[in-house]
Enzyme design. Sequence first.
Site: not given
Length: 204
Positions: A33, A116, A134
């Site tokens: 991520e 997020y 996102d």
Amino acid sequence: MDFKNVIIKWYNQERRDLPWRNTNNPYFIWISEVILQQTRVIQGLDYYNRFIKTFPTIKDLANADIDQVMKVWQGLGYYTRARNLHEAAKQIVSDYNGALPKTYQELLKIKGLGPYSAGAIASFAFKEAVPAIDGNVYRVLSRIYGVFSSSETSAGKKEFYTLTMELIDKNHPDTFNQALLDFGAMQCVPRSPDCLSCPFNEIC
């Protein structure tokens, strides 16, 4: 139309096969991520594989020299991400006994993790029913549901969060979030989307 079933069906047919989707290791998911925050998937793959090979655990990352971390990251850009990862690994070893916290609210306390990223890790690794929103997700939901509030405002963020919580598959939040992210990245793209083949073209 049941949004979650339609988008998960699409995902099962079209999903991208990515290494961090074939693991339940929260650390690997976290690394992926952070790498993908400012990087395209195809560029990030080699860096992801190199990073987890060099630092296979959070403790390995925490104990590493910052220069070594920066060397592995070299060429990926946005170097604050690497520094934050290193600091966060130390924080996790110090405050969480070397394991990423398992809830969205606790993940928000980790250095470098925003809403997020915390939502992505909480849902992908720990199956917590929280959104991972996102730019792709904002675009998909605004088009399909006609939500045109600015995602830059707190009111807009709250509206999108509320909508996503209504739509999310509570039993499979990981699959739902991955499906929504891939749908925005592959089908409902910013320019010239292929609306004819879109499963939502009748309600969009």
